[in-house]
Design an enzyme around this catalytic site. Structure first.
Site, short mmCIF file in Angstrom:
data_model
loop_
_atom_site.label_atom_id
_atom_site.label_comp_id
_atom_site.label_asym_id
_atom_site.label_seq_id
_atom_site.Cartn_x
_atom_site.Cartn_y
_atom_site.Cartn_z
N GLY A 188 56.93 6.39 9.09
CA GLY A 188 56.96 6.86 10.37
C GLY A 188 55.40 7.35 10.81
N PHE A 218 58.90 22.32 13.35
CA PHE A 218 59.87 21.56 12.76
C PHE A 218 59.18 20.48 11.74
CE2 PHE A 218 61.92 21.95 17.29
CZ PHE A 218 62.76 23.07 16.87
N ASP A 219 57.88 20.32 11.86
CA ASP A 219 57.27 19.55 10.97
C ASP A 219 56.29 20.25 10.15
OD1 ASP A 219 57.03 17.15 10.02
OD2 ASP A 219 55.32 16.51 11.13
N CYS A 236 57.62 30.94 28.84
CA CYS A 236 57.84 32.59 28.75
C CYS A 236 58.36 33.05 27.48
CB CYS A 236 58.72 32.91 29.91
SG CYS A 236 58.60 32.58 31.51
#
EC number: 4.1.1.17
Length: 460
Positions: free
Chosen positions: A276, A332-333, A361
């Site tokens: 990927g 997340f990665d 915010c």
């Protein structure tokens, strides 16, 4: 599926001597007098074509099945379909996307070991037969809802040397694998192969050797039980940029001997992988604009001199994309991003400790904790390279901030190379297109012409 059309996406040819970086500069110049300095991407699809050629040079026996979850842009899927890649889909929506451009079911593997029943039924209805599993419950679900499925048993690996670990969630042990094969035989379910994933950012290529060896054990178990197993899926996690500890060819130089040892070319086993980030990471450059700035003077410096105090300051920059958008890859990665300036600092320019924050915010929305930068102003731009993987695919619109605009470009030689690959496959000798990354405009310092790319709508 046989053409790129402006109805599908805005795709432009780079004029000779210009690079994707020049397009970034052009887009910045176009909005220089406007208040609408929104973040945007420029994606060089020529880079994807080069990656495809590089793949087959490094892994000639392995067919890539692009991991759609990494970046599900329709333009990317269409480009890779023309190049002849297969597709690793994880959901009904991804299958729909891939099939919407005419990809046949045979070029799809439903590589999610834990599937919703309705989505298994959908795969059955549209002819997608190859799918992974790693548990008895999943095996029984598939047996009931997709009798024609060709199952691939996902085995666990030692992913302790990976940045993003997956075996904590997916994969059967060797002992469990035998039990699953026996159960599959009882259910009359066809098991056609084995898959594994060593995790993304793997720093020890020997992990692949052990995984391939384990896969061989499972193949032998299957043969004992009467299965005709003929597919090996070695997963993904291959690096998509050069700023990594372990380069792509360093990994493949270890994988190839392992494949030749345990699954020789005359074994009748087809080998695939699920790259990927490998294909798309380096093709995307993100441009963000500084929308706010805060100067923090160190009040503990002990100096009464205003100049000394000014030199002891730290700077906080706020830009118009953040961790709820493209920079979700930080959360997340496990990504570590670095800004690139569009203006070259002066030789004597002072640098300050700086942090970079997103626009929302939330106090969590920090992109870079500490980086040495010259003093910048509101309205200045920063670039972030290697932003094609696990960025736009997981971006949200939290706080109402929209995702960046995407601009796709490709050079004519890369377009021609893609056409040749479609017609003739990967040729033994392909032209060296590395020089295309060199920009005449950047090297000479010349100003960009009003348009350094032209729109494309060309049949291939």
């Amino acid at each position: 599926m046989n053409s790129f059309s402006n109805d599908d996406f805005d795709f432009s040819f780079l004029e000779e001597g210009f690079s994707a970086r020049d397009i970034v500069e052009q887009k910045i110049n176009e909005v220089s007098l406007s208040d609408d300095k929104d973040a945007f991407y420029v994606a060089d699809f020529g880079d994807i074509v080069k990656k495809h050629v590089r793949w087959f040079k490094a892994l000639p026996r392995v067919t890539p099945f692009y991991a759609v979850k990494c970046n599900d842009g329709k333009a990317i899927v269409k480009t890779l379909s023309i190049l002849g890649a297969g597709f690793d889909c994880a959901s009904k929506t991804e299958i729909q996307l891939v099939q919407s451009i005419g990809v046949s079911p045979e070029r799809i593997i439903y590589a999610n070991p834990c599937k919703q029943v309705s989505q298994i039924k959908y795969a059955a209805s549209c002819g997608v037969e190859k799918m992974t599993f790693d548990s008895e419950v999943e095996l029984m679900k598939v047996a009931r809802n997709h009798p024609n499925a060709k199952l691939v048993l996902r085995i666990a690996t030692d992913d302790s040397k990976a940045v993003c670990r997956l075996s904590v969630k997916f994969g059967a042990t060797l002992k469990t694998s035998r039990l699953l094969l026996e159960r599959a035989k009882e259910l009359n379910v066809d098991i056609i192969g084995v898959s594994f994933h060593v995790g993304s950012g793997c720093t020890d290529p020997q992990t692949y050797v052990q995984a391939v060896s384990d896969a061989r054990c499972v193949f032998d178990m299957g043969a004992e039980l009467g299965f005709n197993m003929h597919l090996l899926d070695i997963g993904g996690g291959f690096p998509g940029s050069e700023d990594v500890k372990l380069k792509f060819e360093e990994i493949t130089s270890v994988i190839n001997p392992a494949l030749d040892k345990y699954f020789p070319a005359d074994s009748g086993v087809k080998i695939i992988a699920e790259p990927g980030r490998y294909y798309v990471a380096s093709s995307f450059t993100l441009a963000v604009n500084i929308i706010a700035k805060k100067v923090m003077v160190n009040e503990q410096s002990g100096s009464d001199d205003e100049e000394d105090a000014a030199n002891d300051k730290t700077l906080m920059y706020y830009v118009n994309d953040g961790v709820y958008g493209s920079f979700n890859c930080i959360l997340f990665d496990h990504a570590h991003v670095k800004p690139v300036l569009t203006k070259k600092p002066k030789p004597d320019e002072k640098f300050y400790s700086s942090s970079i924050w997103g626009p929302t915010c939330d106090g969590l929305d920090r992109i870079v904790e500490r980086f040495e930068l010259p003093e910048l102003q509101v309205g200045d731009w920063m670039l972030f390279e290697n932003m094609g993987a696990y960025t736009v695919a997981a971006a949200s619109t939290f706080n109402g901030f929209q995702r960046p605009t995407l601009y796709y470009v490709m050079s004519r030689p890369h377009w021609q190379l893609m056409h040749d690959i479609k017609e003739h496959g990967i040729l033994p000798e392909v032209p060296d297109l590395s020089a295309l990354h060199v920009s005449c405009a950047q090297e000479s310092g010349m100003e960009l012409a009003p348009a350094v790319c032209t729109a494309a709508s060309i049949n291939v």
